[in-house]
Every structure is written in structure tokens, then in C-alpha cells.
Motif scaffolding. Structure first.
Motif, PDB file in Angstrom:
ATOM      1  N   ILE A 114       0.957  -0.935   0.231  1.00 27.79           N
ATOM      2  CA  ILE A 114       0.247  -0.012  -0.120  1.00 27.79           C
ATOM      3  C   ILE A 114       1.008   1.327  -0.405  1.00 27.79           C
ATOM      4  N   ALA A 115       2.123   0.813   0.469  1.00 26.45           N
ATOM      5  CA  ALA A 115       2.914   2.252   1.145  1.00 26.45           C
ATOM      6  C   ALA A 115       3.771   3.014  -0.540  1.00 26.45           C
ATOM      7  N   HIS A 116       4.175   1.495  -1.003  1.00 23.13           N
ATOM      8  CA  HIS A 116       4.153   1.626  -2.429  1.00 23.13           C
ATOM      9  C   HIS A 116       3.670   1.939  -3.045  1.00 23.13           C
ATOM     10  N   SER A 117       1.634   1.475  -3.403  1.00 23.84           N
ATOM     11  CA  SER A 117       1.255   2.708  -4.267  1.00 23.84           C
ATOM     12  C   SER A 117       0.939   3.584  -4.023  1.00 23.84           C
ATOM     13  N   LEU A 118       1.009   4.345  -2.869  1.00 23.28           N
ATOM     14  CA  LEU A 118      -0.057   5.662  -2.819  1.00 23.28           C
ATOM     15  C   LEU A 118       1.427   6.090  -2.951  1.00 23.28           C
ATOM     16  N   ALA A 119       2.660   6.035  -2.775  1.00 22.39           N
ATOM     17  CA  ALA A 119       3.654   7.099  -3.545  1.00 22.39           C
ATOM     18  C   ALA A 119       4.096   6.528  -4.897  1.00 22.39           C
ATOM     19  N   LEU A 120       3.629   5.837  -5.765  1.00 23.88           N
ATOM     20  CA  LEU A 120       3.635   5.598  -7.055  1.00 23.88           C
ATOM     21  C   LEU A 120       2.194   6.730  -7.358  1.00 23.88           C
ATOM     22  N   TRP A 121       1.139   6.793  -7.095  1.00 26.28           N
ATOM     23  CA  TRP A 121       0.732   7.506  -7.590  1.00 26.28           C
ATOM     24  C   TRP A 121       0.795   8.706  -7.604  1.00 26.28           C
ATOM     25  N   ARG A 122       1.294   9.623  -6.347  1.00 27.84           N
ATOM     26  CA  ARG A 122       2.038  11.072  -5.851  1.00 27.84           C
ATOM     27  C   ARG A 122       3.308  10.786  -7.488  1.00 27.84           C
ATOM     28  N   THR A 123       3.680  10.242  -7.312  1.00 27.31           N
ATOM     29  CA  THR A 123       4.389  10.217  -8.551  1.00 27.31           C
ATOM     30  C   THR A 123       4.152  10.638  -9.557  1.00 27.31           C
ATOM     31  N   LEU A 124       2.672  10.036 -10.047  1.00 27.49           N
ATOM     32  CA  LEU A 124       2.096  10.012 -11.226  1.00 27.49           C
ATOM     33  C   LEU A 124       1.407  10.770 -11.583  1.00 27.49           C
ATOM     34  N   PHE A 125       0.957  11.511 -10.060  1.00 23.14           N
ATOM     35  CA  PHE A 125      -0.027  12.604  -9.610  1.00 23.14           C
ATOM     36  C   PHE A 125       0.943  14.289 -10.514  1.00 23.14           C
ATOM     37  N   ALA A 126       2.302  14.110  -9.940  1.00 23.14           N
ATOM     38  CA  ALA A 126       3.302  15.044 -10.292  1.00 23.14           C
ATOM     39  C   ALA A 126       3.521  15.489 -11.633  1.00 23.14           C
ATOM     40  N   GLU A 127       3.527  14.583 -12.574  1.00 25.71           N
ATOM     41  CA  GLU A 127       4.036  13.927 -13.319  1.00 25.71           C
ATOM     42  C   GLU A 127       3.138  15.383 -14.227  1.00 25.71           C
ATOM     43  N   ARG A 128       1.968  14.389 -14.028  1.00 28.21           N
ATOM     44  CA  ARG A 128       0.265  15.517 -14.778  1.00 28.21           C
ATOM     45  C   ARG A 128      -0.067  17.251 -13.934  1.00 28.21           C
ATOM     46  N   PHE A 129       0.796  17.079 -13.111  1.00 28.62           N
ATOM     47  CA  PHE A 129       0.219  18.272 -12.576  1.00 28.62           C
ATOM     48  C   PHE A 129       1.583  19.671 -11.381  1.00 28.62           C
ATOM     49  N   ASP A 130       0.886  20.374 -12.027  1.00 32.51           N
ATOM     50  CA  ASP A 130       2.044  21.322 -11.815  1.00 32.51           C
ATOM     51  C   ASP A 130       1.599  21.627 -10.042  1.00 32.51           C
TER      52      ASP A 130
END
Length: 283
Positions: free
Chosen positions: A20-36
């Protein structure tokens, strides 16, 4: 006496927590790539209704909202805690969501929806160097809350009313990637035509717009010619069989120039020259 062994359930729980922690970190990374994040907070500050800074920054709230919708299970309160480490009550989050100005989300869409295909990586998304774009409309079902039903009544079908309130949406899409480039949402009950009218302004250099028979009328052709003139864009629209046109000398490859009469925005009728291509579409 045998040696003590860890309980299998606790081991699985530890693995699950790490996953779960890995998934949440991955989601944050994907979000940062699309949203400044800086641009998101700038948009929010421009349209905020309260001067006092919130406990949960807007960018973090948006991060949790998108995650909450995509996951489809669990409460927004839990997802805010998991992603942001901030505990907010359910009522507090419920009050904040409708308080956000609609223009905030409209500007976010304009910020993140972009042309993404490249000739090198997605050659199927182009035709002779022109980027293939599609224009179409759809209806999205909404949650039947009192506030939503006040502005978005249930759509009428041939038999009965729809189960949910619905909103009309028009989308300009990259056909190669099925990637939305621009979206117009009918917040005031606008038709697909009215919403699509705005999307025509998003055509740019190197675009080739494909559209179905709904747009294959003289009025749209006149609008498209006015929009693409000088922009380097092109369009190919499937015309209705009963269209009125005066044929001119034929061109090679089974096409011909035809003259159509269309009404300009000022209500004055004008003669337009377009190219007609006839063929069979097989399903």
C-alpha cells in the motif's frame, strides 16, 4: 520446545502495508508528472473564497479526490489520511468540495489536457503528418444529490426517465492515443452542438479533425473553414446524404469540388467551396 515462529497473518499484513505504501508513493509520482503543484495552488488562490489558508492545501485535496474516484472504494476521509497524513472529518471535506469554484476545475482541465502523440512513437496517430483528432459528445451520469438534481435533471429517454442525473459533455480527442485534448461540460444544459462549437476554437496547426454526420451540415462547414483558415488545420466531416450542393468539375481519386450555401454568424448567407469525397464505410 519448538522455536517460536512469526504468525503468517502478521507477515501478510506487513507485506500488504508495504504494498500500500508503495502504491501511494507511485500515485504521488504519477500525479506530480501531470499536475504542477505550484500552478494548482496559484489557480486556487486566484479563485479562493476564503483568505484563511486551509489545513489541507488545495493540491493535496485534488490529489486525494482523484485517487478517491479512481479507487472506487473507501471514504474520502480515509484517502486524505492515507495520502496526505492529515486527518479531516467527513463533514468538513463534504462542505469544502462544493465550496470550490467551478472555474478552478475548468482551468485545471486546460492545464493538463494536451496533445501527447508524437510521429516517432505513435505513427498511427497521424495521417501524412497531420495529427488525427476526433470530436464527439456523450452524457455522463452524476450522483443524485439534492444540489446536483437542482441543476441537472434526469435525462428523458424513450421509455422512462434515466436513473441518474446526466450532464452533456463534448470532447476533442487524439484518435491515436484516445487522449482528451479539450473538454467542454454543459453546466447550463447546453447541447452537444453548443459545446462542440467552443471546441472548434482549439484546433491548431497540423491538426486533422474527423467528425460524424451530426457535424456534416453547411453551418458547421462554414464555421470550420473560418476557424482553420490561417491555422494550418484541416477537417474531414461525414456529410448527410440529403446535403444540398452544386457540383463542379471532378478531381482525381474519386472526389469533386462542390459549392454549398451556408449561413454566416451574422445571418448572411454565403457560398463556400469544399471538396467532396464519396465512398462506402464498412463496419
Amino acid at each position: 520446545m519448538g522455536m517460536h515462529k512469526s504468525h503468517p497473518q502478521s507477515h501478510r499484513g506487513g507485506t500488504r502495508t508495504a504494498t500500500i505504501a508503495h502504491s501511494l508513493a507511485l500515485w504521488r509520482t504519477l500525479f506530480a508528472e501531470r499536475f504542477d503543484l505550484h500552478q494548482l495552488n496559484r489557480i486556487w488562490q486566484t479563485h479562493q473564497r476564503h483568505r484563511r489558508p486551509p489545513v489541507l492545501p488545495f493540491a493535496e485535496l485534488l490529489l486525494a479526490l482523484i485517487y478517491h474516484v479512481l479507487i472506487g472504494a473507501g471514504s474520502l476521509q480515509d484517502h486524505v489520511t492515507e495520502l496526505c497524513g492529515v486527518r479531516r472529518s467527513g463533514p468538513a471535506l463534504s462542505q469544502r468540495r462544493p465550496a470550490l469554484n467551478w472555474i478552478i476545475f475548468q482551468q485545471i482541465l486546460e492545464l493538463v489536457l494536451q496533445r501527447r502523440a508524437t510521429v516517432a512513437a505513435q505513427p498511427q496517430a497521424f495521417y501524412r503528418g497531420l495529427r488525427l483528432l476526433g470530436l464527439d459528445g456523450t452524457r455522463l451520469a452524476l450522483t443524485n444529490t439534492a444540489a446536483i438534481l437542482k441543476h441537472f435533471p434526469k435525462a428523458v429517454s424513450r421509455r422512462l426517465h434515466a436513473a441518474f442525473a446526466q450532464v452533456q459533455v463534448a470532447v476533442l480527442v487524439e484518435l491515436g492515443l484516445h487522449n482528451p485534448v479539450a473538454v467542454e461540460i454543459g453546466r447550463d444544459g447546453q447541447s452537444e452542438w453548443a459545446l462542440a462549437w467552443r471546441l472548434l476554437e482549439r484546433l491548431g496547426d497540423g491538426d486533422l479533425l474527423l467528425a460524424d454526420r451530426l457535424y456534416g451540415v453547411q453551418k458547421v462547414a462554414a464555421r470550420l473553414l473560418a476557424v482553420v483558415n490561417g491555422r494550418g488545420a484541416q477537417f474531414l466531416v461525414r456529410a448527410r446524404a440529403n446535403r444540398k450542393a452544386r457540383p463542379l468539375p471532378s478531381l482525381p481519386a474519386g472526389s469533386a469540388l462542390v459549392e454549398i450555401e451556408a449561413e454566416a454568424e451574422a445571418g448572411v448567407k454565403q457560398q463556400l467551396l469544399v471538396r467532396e469525397v464519396q465512398g462506402w464505410a464498412r463496419g
